[in-house]
Write a protein that holds these residues in place. Sequence first.
Motif, PDB file in Angstrom:
ATOM      1  N   ALA A   1      43.431  26.835  28.771  1.00 59.55           N
ATOM      2  CA  ALA A   1      42.003  26.876  28.440  1.00 59.55           C
ATOM      3  C   ALA A   1      41.195  27.393  29.626  1.00 59.55           C
ATOM      4  CB  ALA A   1      41.532  25.488  28.025  1.00 59.55           C
ATOM      5  N   HIS A   2      41.572  26.950  30.841  1.00 62.36           N
ATOM      6  CA  HIS A   2      40.877  27.418  32.044  1.00 62.36           C
ATOM      7  C   HIS A   2      41.101  28.916  32.241  1.00 62.36           C
ATOM      8  CE1 HIS A   2      39.935  26.624  36.587  1.00 62.36           C
ATOM      9  NE2 HIS A   2      39.090  27.459  36.020  1.00 62.36           N
ATOM     10  N   ALA A   3      42.347  29.375  32.048  1.00 67.79           N
ATOM     11  CA  ALA A   3      42.657  30.797  32.207  1.00 67.79           C
ATOM     12  C   ALA A   3      41.903  31.643  31.171  1.00 67.79           C
ATOM     13  CB  ALA A   3      44.161  31.019  32.086  1.00 67.79           C
ATOM     14  N   TRP A   4      41.743  31.107  29.956  1.00 71.29           N
ATOM     15  CA  TRP A   4      41.004  31.810  28.907  1.00 71.29           C
ATOM     16  C   TRP A   4      39.523  31.930  29.288  1.00 71.29           C
ATOM     17  CZ3 TRP A   4      41.089  35.158  25.293  1.00 71.29           C
ATOM     18  CH2 TRP A   4      40.171  35.170  24.241  1.00 71.29           C
ATOM     19  N   GLU A   5      38.945  30.900  29.884  1.00 74.64           N
ATOM     20  CA  GLU A   5      37.556  30.974  30.353  1.00 74.64           C
ATOM     21  C   GLU A   5      37.413  32.010  31.467  1.00 74.64           C
ATOM     22  OE1 GLU A   5      36.354  27.109  31.560  1.00 74.64           O
ATOM     23  OE2 GLU A   5      36.332  26.263  29.532  1.00 74.64           O
ATOM     24  N   LEU A   6      38.358  32.010  32.413  1.00 73.97           N
ATOM     25  CA  LEU A   6      38.302  32.979  33.501  1.00 73.97           C
ATOM     26  C   LEU A   6      38.403  34.407  32.966  1.00 73.97           C
ATOM     27  CD1 LEU A   6      40.628  31.245  36.142  1.00 73.97           C
ATOM     28  CD2 LEU A   6      38.137  31.519  36.278  1.00 73.97           C
TER      29      LEU A   6
ATOM     30  N   LEU B   1      45.530  37.156  31.951  1.00 68.49           N
ATOM     31  CA  LEU B   1      45.558  35.793  31.401  1.00 68.49           C
ATOM     32  C   LEU B   1      46.786  35.034  31.877  1.00 68.49           C
ATOM     33  CD1 LEU B   1      44.375  33.679  29.371  1.00 68.49           C
ATOM     34  CD2 LEU B   1      45.905  34.700  27.658  1.00 68.49           C
ATOM     35  N   PHE B   2      47.956  35.645  31.752  1.00 70.59           N
ATOM     36  CA  PHE B   2      49.181  34.962  32.152  1.00 70.59           C
ATOM     37  C   PHE B   2      49.256  34.800  33.670  1.00 70.59           C
ATOM     38  CE2 PHE B   2      51.124  36.726  28.049  1.00 70.59           C
ATOM     39  CZ  PHE B   2      50.846  35.562  27.369  1.00 70.59           C
ATOM     40  N   GLY B   3      48.734  35.780  34.404  1.00 69.39           N
ATOM     41  CA  GLY B   3      48.722  35.644  35.868  1.00 69.39           C
ATOM     42  C   GLY B   3      47.864  34.476  36.320  1.00 69.39           C
ATOM     43  N   ASP B   4      46.662  34.335  35.732  1.00 71.25           N
ATOM     44  CA  ASP B   4      45.794  33.200  36.084  1.00 71.25           C
ATOM     45  C   ASP B   4      46.415  31.885  35.635  1.00 71.25           C
ATOM     46  OD1 ASP B   4      43.954  34.859  37.223  1.00 71.25           O
ATOM     47  OD2 ASP B   4      42.545  34.838  35.542  1.00 71.25           O
ATOM     48  N   TYR B   5      47.061  31.894  34.461  1.00 73.45           N
ATOM     49  CA  TYR B   5      47.687  30.664  33.954  1.00 73.45           C
ATOM     50  C   TYR B   5      48.772  30.170  34.913  1.00 73.45           C
ATOM     51  CZ  TYR B   5      50.715  27.711  31.082  1.00 73.45           C
ATOM     52  OH  TYR B   5      51.495  26.691  30.616  1.00 73.45           O
ATOM     53  N   LEU B   6      49.628  31.082  35.363  1.00 79.72           N
ATOM     54  CA  LEU B   6      50.702  30.684  36.274  1.00 79.72           C
ATOM     55  C   LEU B   6      50.137  30.228  37.614  1.00 79.72           C
ATOM     56  CD1 LEU B   6      53.393  33.408  35.516  1.00 79.72           C
ATOM     57  CD2 LEU B   6      53.470  30.981  34.929  1.00 79.72           C
ATOM     58  N   ALA B   7      49.069  30.873  38.066  1.00 81.74           N
ATOM     59  CA  ALA B   7      48.442  30.454  39.324  1.00 81.74           C
ATOM     60  C   ALA B   7      47.883  29.039  39.203  1.00 81.74           C
ATOM     61  CB  ALA B   7      47.335  31.434  39.700  1.00 81.74           C
TER      62      ALA B   7
ATOM     63  N   CYS C   1      48.944  26.734  37.110  1.00 76.48           N
ATOM     64  CA  CYS C   1      50.091  25.814  37.025  1.00 76.48           C
ATOM     65  C   CYS C   1      50.677  25.528  38.406  1.00 76.48           C
ATOM     66  CB  CYS C   1      51.173  26.402  36.106  1.00 76.48           C
ATOM     67  SG  CYS C   1      50.707  26.464  34.354  1.00 76.48           S
ATOM     68  N   ALA C   2      50.554  26.511  39.326  1.00 75.58           N
ATOM     69  CA  ALA C   2      51.089  26.345  40.680  1.00 75.58           C
ATOM     70  C   ALA C   2      50.110  25.638  41.607  1.00 75.58           C
ATOM     71  CB  ALA C   2      51.465  27.711  41.256  1.00 75.58           C
ATOM     72  N   GLY C   3      48.945  25.255  41.081  1.00 78.28           N
ATOM     73  CA  GLY C   3      47.977  24.533  41.881  1.00 78.28           C
ATOM     74  C   GLY C   3      46.938  25.399  42.546  1.00 78.28           C
ATOM     75  N   ALA C   4      46.980  26.711  42.324  1.00 78.57           N
ATOM     76  CA  ALA C   4      45.996  27.607  42.929  1.00 78.57           C
ATOM     77  C   ALA C   4      44.727  27.627  42.074  1.00 78.57           C
ATOM     78  CB  ALA C   4      46.570  29.012  43.057  1.00 78.57           C
ATOM     79  N   THR C   5      43.666  28.174  42.627  1.00 76.34           N
ATOM     80  CA  THR C   5      42.392  28.285  41.911  1.00 76.34           C
ATOM     81  C   THR C   5      41.969  29.745  41.901  1.00 76.34           C
ATOM     82  OG1 THR C   5      41.764  26.079  42.684  1.00 76.34           O
ATOM     83  CG2 THR C   5      40.008  27.467  41.770  1.00 76.34           C
ATOM     84  N   PRO C   6      42.273  30.488  40.843  1.00 73.23           N
ATOM     85  CA  PRO C   6      41.882  31.901  40.774  1.00 73.23           C
ATOM     86  C   PRO C   6      40.367  32.047  40.798  1.00 73.23           C
ATOM     87  CG  PRO C   6      43.502  31.365  39.077  1.00 73.23           C
ATOM     88  CD  PRO C   6      43.032  30.062  39.646  1.00 73.23           C
ATOM     89  N   GLN C   7      39.902  33.079  41.484  1.00 70.63           N
ATOM     90  CA  GLN C   7      38.474  33.330  41.586  1.00 70.63           C
ATOM     91  C   GLN C   7      38.122  34.632  40.873  1.00 70.63           C
ATOM     92  OE1 GLN C   7      36.350  31.131  42.969  1.00 70.63           O
ATOM     93  NE2 GLN C   7      38.121  29.807  43.422  1.00 70.63           N
ATOM     94  N   VAL C   8      36.925  34.650  40.278  1.00 68.28           N
ATOM     95  CA  VAL C   8      36.421  35.867  39.656  1.00 68.28           C
ATOM     96  C   VAL C   8      35.475  36.517  40.653  1.00 68.28           C
ATOM     97  CG1 VAL C   8      35.165  36.835  37.705  1.00 68.28           C
ATOM     98  CG2 VAL C   8      36.617  34.819  37.379  1.00 68.28           C
ATOM     99  N   ALA C   9      35.983  37.499  41.380  1.00 64.52           N
ATOM    100  CA  ALA C   9      35.167  38.145  42.408  1.00 64.52           C
ATOM    101  C   ALA C   9      33.996  38.891  41.779  1.00 64.52           C
ATOM    102  CB  ALA C   9      36.034  39.103  43.225  1.00 64.52           C
ATOM    103  N   HIS C  10      34.271  39.652  40.743  1.00 64.31           N
ATOM    104  CA  HIS C  10      33.212  40.349  40.019  1.00 64.31           C
ATOM    105  C   HIS C  10      33.704  40.647  38.618  1.00 64.31           C
ATOM    106  CE1 HIS C  10      35.788  43.570  41.581  1.00 64.31           C
ATOM    107  NE2 HIS C  10      35.378  44.292  40.559  1.00 64.31           N
ATOM    108  N   ALA C  11      32.776  40.716  37.689  1.00 66.60           N
ATOM    109  CA  ALA C  11      33.127  40.992  36.301  1.00 66.60           C
ATOM    110  C   ALA C  11      33.341  42.488  36.108  1.00 66.60           C
ATOM    111  CB  ALA C  11      32.027  40.492  35.363  1.00 66.60           C
TER     112      ALA C  11
END
Length: 573
Positions: free
Chosen positions: A103-108, A207-213, A215-225
């Motif tokens: 759900a978090h990865a989908w929002e990102l 989506l899958f890259g953010d999801y795996l990140a 799951c690994a405890g990282a916090t993906p950031q959206v630098a710019h849209a």
Amino acid sequence: MEFLGSLGAAGIKLAREHDQLHCYAPQGALTEEIRQKIASLRPQIMALLPDGKVHALQQVRSYPLSVGQKGLYVLHQLDPEASAYNVPLCFTSRRGIDREHLAHAWELLQKRYPILQARLVEEDGVALLRRDGEALNELLTHPVPARDPAGLLAFLRERAQLPFDLRHGPLARAELFTQPDGAATLLITIHHIVVDGVSSVILLKQLFGDYLALCAGATPQVAHAKDGWSDFVAWEDALLASPEGQAHAAYWQGQLEGAPPALDFPPVAGAAGGPDAGSAKQVLALDASLSQRIRDFSRSQGTPLSAIFLAAYQLLLHRYSGQDDIVVTMPVMGRAGGRFHDEVGYFVNMVPLRSRYRGVQAFSGWLQDSQRIMMDALYHSAYPLPLIVNHLKLTGANAHNVFGISYAYQNVLQLQAATMPGGQGFDVEMVDAISQEGASDLGLEIFEDRELFSLHLKFKEGLFSAQMAARMLAHMRLLLESAIADPACQVQQYPLLTAAELQRLAAFNNTAAVYDESVCIHELFARQAARAPHRPALAYQDTELSYGELHARCSTLAAWLQARGTGADSLVG
């Protein structure tokens, strides 16, 4: 809207409290010119802002529509309940999917690509894509009671075909189906008006890259849209107004002048419903031996695999219809030579491929013509199909008939490799059975998966039957086998019936019977008329005569001729 977007880019935020408009801006960002512009547009801005909430105006954006999007919008207005332009992306995992992280990865993903949050609006009669506010589409969760692969697949198809409301949105939805044994299935469905095939790869990889990140405890950031869709529309407008655009228009005008109004197939037995019936699909997987021979033939001829399958498909349509002039449409990426390679949107364009049979012709020549036509079409592919239809002055059913047959060459392996992160214990697999419906009456898709090829024939159930579609695929395979084995053979001489069909035909034609040689044919006919007078003996168009009626008419005519002196060895006109 462009002004509000520029405020957001400068970090300027506005807030409304009842009838007051407040402005928050970094030091030095709020110039006198901007102040005056805000004051002049104050009523419109107040109407956009919810009361009592600070509003980041970079989240309010309108996107102009490309020519292709305008065409899709018109089609949607004609049939709002249609699902032909739903693009489903389905994946399954035996070990399950973490709902919170997904759900978090989908929002990102929606924050990275704001076009996924857009909806269609009309301002002064002009259709636009509008992104309102900061609301994100939530991930929906559906528990599935028990593991029933067939039942789940049917349910997934049903969910994938749910129509979109373009006016209210959302135009993208994500659904997670969980099962008691821990397995899970993810279905993402997006309307074609904001996404294409390349966009799907971009979105899934992110989506899958953010999801795996996560799951690994990282916090993906959206630098710019990624918000470059307007740049593409501006590029398209400039192209169409340029001499290059006029040259493309002239090419298509000459290429399609006098194109046939429709492909004339024989009547289809077993087809249910009318032309508006749903779509269906038949699949034929080519074996490893034939797949390898096709690859070898491609290398020996110096011809792309896509051109070989296209030539065989065009030949099949020619043999089926008997027409010497056939138009097939093919999708192309339409991303301006890679300029917009990492953007998400509807960049795809359909190009018409017109093949003409020139009498005695070998397959090698037919293949060269087909490849040349395809390469020419690709060179002029930046010109949008809706404008081609307009220039040809085709409307309604005429436009649909000319472009009702389609062809596409797909590469499943590339999609899987691009979207599936490797080496991280990621067990998500694509569900190939869930795919976009065919928008055309008849469409052939060639899927390349590892070393094998599979043929997917999509068809309108109101026009074609599943039995006929299966036969067409069998004939396609036979044509491929014959053509690559003997490309110098004339295309009309290739066999079109399978071994099983030849056996059936021989059985149908095995009508030999033993008759009494002392009895004449007219006497045998009289016996049949007496034995079964009501059975049909002769039919022409809507007229039918039974054995009894035909025998009575023949007897009357014979008596009339005899009364006028007709006898043995007389010539009767």
